[in-house]
Design a protein around this motif. Structure first.
Motif, PDB file in Angstrom:
ATOM      1  N   LEU A   1      37.682  59.680  47.821  1.00 38.23           N
ATOM      2  CA  LEU A   1      39.030  59.902  48.350  1.00 38.23           C
ATOM      3  C   LEU A   1      39.260  61.370  48.690  1.00 38.23           C
ATOM      4  N   ALA A   2      38.630  62.258  47.921  1.00 39.15           N
ATOM      5  CA  ALA A   2      38.862  63.690  48.105  1.00 39.15           C
ATOM      6  C   ALA A   2      37.906  64.325  49.105  1.00 39.15           C
ATOM      7  N   SER A   3      36.911  63.573  49.576  1.00 37.67           N
ATOM      8  CA  SER A   3      35.898  64.203  50.426  1.00 37.67           C
ATOM      9  C   SER A   3      35.675  63.433  51.724  1.00 37.67           C
ATOM     10  N   ILE A   4      34.879  62.359  51.689  1.00 33.68           N
ATOM     11  CA  ILE A   4      34.491  61.717  52.947  1.00 33.68           C
ATOM     12  C   ILE A   4      35.575  60.822  53.541  1.00 33.68           C
ATOM     13  N   LEU A   5      36.454  60.254  52.706  1.00 34.51           N
ATOM     14  CA  LEU A   5      37.428  59.309  53.248  1.00 34.51           C
ATOM     15  C   LEU A   5      38.409  59.953  54.230  1.00 34.51           C
ATOM     16  N   PRO A   6      38.995  61.118  53.936  1.00 39.99           N
ATOM     17  CA  PRO A   6      39.908  61.718  54.930  1.00 39.99           C
ATOM     18  C   PRO A   6      39.239  61.945  56.287  1.00 39.99           C
ATOM     19  N   THR A   7      37.987  62.391  56.285  1.00 36.94           N
ATOM     20  CA  THR A   7      37.280  62.587  57.547  1.00 36.94           C
ATOM     21  C   THR A   7      37.096  61.263  58.272  1.00 36.94           C
TER      22      THR A   7
ATOM     23  N   ASP B   1      44.783  51.366  66.979  1.00 39.01           N
ATOM     24  CA  ASP B   1      45.551  50.167  66.635  1.00 39.01           C
ATOM     25  C   ASP B   1      45.170  49.589  65.272  1.00 39.01           C
ATOM     26  N   LEU B   2      44.177  50.184  64.638  1.00 39.72           N
ATOM     27  CA  LEU B   2      43.757  49.708  63.312  1.00 39.72           C
ATOM     28  C   LEU B   2      44.460  50.531  62.241  1.00 39.72           C
ATOM     29  N   ARG B   3      45.126  49.842  61.336  1.00 40.40           N
ATOM     30  CA  ARG B   3      45.804  50.511  60.213  1.00 40.40           C
ATOM     31  C   ARG B   3      44.976  50.310  58.948  1.00 40.40           C
ATOM     32  N   VAL B   4      44.722  51.392  58.234  1.00 39.30           N
ATOM     33  CA  VAL B   4      43.969  51.330  56.982  1.00 39.30           C
ATOM     34  C   VAL B   4      44.912  51.602  55.820  1.00 39.30           C
ATOM     35  N   GLU B   5      44.875  50.742  54.819  1.00 38.80           N
ATOM     36  CA  GLU B   5      45.624  50.957  53.580  1.00 38.80           C
ATOM     37  C   GLU B   5      44.613  51.241  52.476  1.00 38.80           C
ATOM     38  N   VAL B   6      44.814  52.330  51.736  1.00 32.21           N
ATOM     39  CA  VAL B   6      43.850  52.788  50.746  1.00 32.21           C
ATOM     40  C   VAL B   6      44.426  52.638  49.348  1.00 32.21           C
ATOM     41  N   PHE B   7      43.599  52.103  48.440  1.00 34.50           N
ATOM     42  CA  PHE B   7      43.997  51.891  47.048  1.00 34.50           C
ATOM     43  C   PHE B   7      42.966  52.569  46.146  1.00 34.50           C
ATOM     44  N   HIS B   8      43.442  53.408  45.234  1.00 34.08           N
ATOM     45  CA  HIS B   8      42.531  54.038  44.275  1.00 34.08           C
ATOM     46  C   HIS B   8      42.368  53.105  43.081  1.00 34.08           C
ATOM     47  N   ARG B   9      41.136  52.627  42.862  1.00 35.87           N
ATOM     48  CA  ARG B   9      40.849  51.714  41.762  1.00 35.87           C
ATOM     49  C   ARG B   9      39.496  52.061  41.144  1.00 35.87           C
ATOM     50  N   GLU B  10      39.351  51.839  39.839  1.00 32.81           N
ATOM     51  CA  GLU B  10      38.027  51.976  39.235  1.00 32.81           C
ATOM     52  C   GLU B  10      37.183  50.773  39.641  1.00 32.81           C
ATOM     53  N   ILE B  11      35.879  50.871  39.422  1.00 34.27           N
ATOM     54  CA  ILE B  11      34.935  49.963  40.058  1.00 34.27           C
ATOM     55  C   ILE B  11      35.158  48.500  39.675  1.00 34.27           C
ATOM     56  N   GLY B  12      35.461  48.228  38.403  1.00 36.21           N
ATOM     57  CA  GLY B  12      35.674  46.843  37.993  1.00 36.21           C
ATOM     58  C   GLY B  12      36.877  46.227  38.669  1.00 36.21           C
TER      59      GLY B  12
ATOM     60  N   ALA C   1      38.212  47.219  41.419  1.00 37.94           N
ATOM     61  CA  ALA C   1      37.960  47.149  42.861  1.00 37.94           C
ATOM     62  C   ALA C   1      37.261  45.845  43.223  1.00 37.94           C
ATOM     63  N   PHE C   2      36.235  45.476  42.466  1.00 35.26           N
ATOM     64  CA  PHE C   2      35.510  44.246  42.781  1.00 35.26           C
ATOM     65  C   PHE C   2      36.293  42.995  42.392  1.00 35.26           C
ATOM     66  N   ASP C   3      37.114  43.094  41.356  1.00 34.56           N
ATOM     67  CA  ASP C   3      38.027  41.988  41.054  1.00 34.56           C
ATOM     68  C   ASP C   3      38.942  41.736  42.244  1.00 34.56           C
ATOM     69  N   GLY C   4      39.495  42.821  42.788  1.00 33.92           N
ATOM     70  CA  GLY C   4      40.418  42.690  43.917  1.00 33.92           C
ATOM     71  C   GLY C   4      39.733  42.215  45.178  1.00 33.92           C
ATOM     72  N   LEU C   5      38.486  42.641  45.405  1.00 31.51           N
ATOM     73  CA  LEU C   5      37.747  42.174  46.575  1.00 31.51           C
ATOM     74  C   LEU C   5      37.494  40.676  46.480  1.00 31.51           C
ATOM     75  N   ALA C   6      37.081  40.213  45.310  1.00 30.68           N
ATOM     76  CA  ALA C   6      36.837  38.781  45.115  1.00 30.68           C
ATOM     77  C   ALA C   6      38.109  37.966  45.272  1.00 30.68           C
ATOM     78  N   ALA C   7      39.239  38.548  44.858  1.00 31.84           N
ATOM     79  CA  ALA C   7      40.522  37.848  44.921  1.00 31.84           C
ATOM     80  C   ALA C   7      41.213  37.992  46.270  1.00 31.84           C
ATOM     81  N   HIS C   8      40.551  38.627  47.251  1.00 29.76           N
ATOM     82  CA  HIS C   8      41.102  38.833  48.597  1.00 29.76           C
ATOM     83  C   HIS C   8      42.296  39.788  48.603  1.00 29.76           C
ATOM     84  N   LEU C   9      42.407  40.632  47.565  1.00 26.51           N
ATOM     85  CA  LEU C   9      43.430  41.675  47.582  1.00 26.51           C
ATOM     86  C   LEU C   9      42.998  42.835  48.471  1.00 26.51           C
ATOM     87  N   TYR C  10      41.686  43.076  48.538  1.00 25.66           N
ATOM     88  CA  TYR C  10      41.121  44.148  49.345  1.00 25.66           C
ATOM     89  C   TYR C  10      40.066  43.562  50.273  1.00 25.66           C
ATOM     90  N   ASP C  11      39.764  44.321  51.326  1.00 32.56           N
ATOM     91  CA  ASP C  11      38.779  43.884  52.312  1.00 32.56           C
ATOM     92  C   ASP C  11      37.459  44.623  52.185  1.00 32.56           C
TER      93      ASP C  11
END
Length: 299
Positions: free
Chosen positions: A103-109, A120-131, A133-143
């Motif tokens: 978040l502090a380095s490559i993402l802003p660039t 036309d693409l909107r990105v929404e960013v969520f700071h999450r620890e790894i567990g 993050a993958f819970d949310g990906l599996a649950a379709h909370l994140y892409d």
């Protein structure tokens, strides 16, 4: 007709075991989850849950339905990707979850590049620890997950997900600039440390590495914020293990050296299998790869 959202709740219950845990992960109240599952039972026409003590468990019919739910969601992911690919522009909303140093380095660039290439693409960013993050990906909370894998850590990417490598990030020993260079980690036995919490892979690895060197770290600050760790190093209060991704302005007024064995963490992105061809995913990955080539020390 079975409601897909309610099927997703049933699938999460099969994974997590309790209504309260499903509610926590998906940001619902337990009563709301219970109500939705009751509605799903009416739609299904068969019992899906049975009481066990103060909780519930899935019936055989419910477990079979969960298996079909996985198939349905994978098909819907692919259908969504195909529909998006049929339009001439990359648009919509992409929900990305990441960790501190990205978040502090490559993402802003990457976001700057993406805004220029695909306005036309909107990105929404969520700071999450790894567990989480993958819970949310599996649950379709994140892409999409921007993830990291520490040395000797098992692959955190789960079945049904696709991983794409970014780069390897050397891990550095960061010390205040006026400290003498240690000949070995044992020379830092009396130093105070800023480290990740023990429940995180990075915190486990640092403690294990120091233990192998015969050092029991005196923890001044237990935090998952690498910028706070760096600040404590910069101000002369601690030493820390810092990813080289944070080199440059974040590590000014510090002394950094390569750790014994030259360990690295591996950075990657992960998406659900059905989303690999989605134009938004492909566009984001391309922008992130461009940002990584600019920011990463080994590219």
């Amino acid at each position: 007709m079975l409601n897909v959202h309610r099927l997703t709740l049933l699938r999460e219950l099969s994974r997590r075991g309790t209504l309260s845990e499903v509610a926590r992960v998906l940001n619902y109240s337990p009563s709301a989850v219970s109500h939705q599952l009751s509605q799903l039972e009416k739609e299904a026409g068969v019992p899906l849950l049975e009481p066990v003590g103060r909780g519930v468990k899935l019936t055989d019919a419910a477990r079979q339905l969960v298996t079909r739910t996985d198939e349905v969601l994978a098909v819907l992911d692919r259908a969504e990707a195909e529909l998006a690919a049929s339009t001439p522009t990359v648009s919509g909303v992409l929900r990305v979850t990441s960790f501190h140093s990205a978040l502090a380095s490559i993402l802003p660039t990457a976001l700057t590049l993406l805004s220029a290439r695909h306005p036309d693409l909107r990105v929404e960013v969520f700071h999450r620890e790894i567990g989480a993050a993958f819970d949310g990906l599996a649950a379709h909370l994140y892409d999409l997950v921007i993830g990291d894998q520490w040395p000797d850590e098992p692959d955190p990417v789960r079945p049904g997900m696709e991983r794409q490598e970014l780069f390897s990030d050397p891990l550095l020993l960061a010390m205040p600039a006026d400290w003498p260079e240690p000949a070995s980690l044992a020379d830092l036995a009396d130093a105070q440390w800023a480290v990740d919490p023990e429940y995180l892979p990075g915190g486990q690895w640092v403690r294990r590495m120091l233990g192998d060197a015969g050092v029991v770290p005196k923890v001044l600050c237990d935090t998952d914020d690498p910028l706070l760790q760096v600040h404590l190093v910069r101000t002369g209060h601690a030493v820390a293990v810092i990813p080289s991704l944070l080199m440059g302005p974040f590590l000014d007024q510090t002394r950094a050296q390569v750790l014994p064995g030259e360990p690295v963490r591996r950075l990657f992105t992960a998406v659900r299998d059905g989303q690999t061809g989605h134009p938004a995913v492909r566009a984001f990955r391309a922008a992130l790869a461009s940002a990584a080539r600019r920011e990463s020390p080994d590219l």
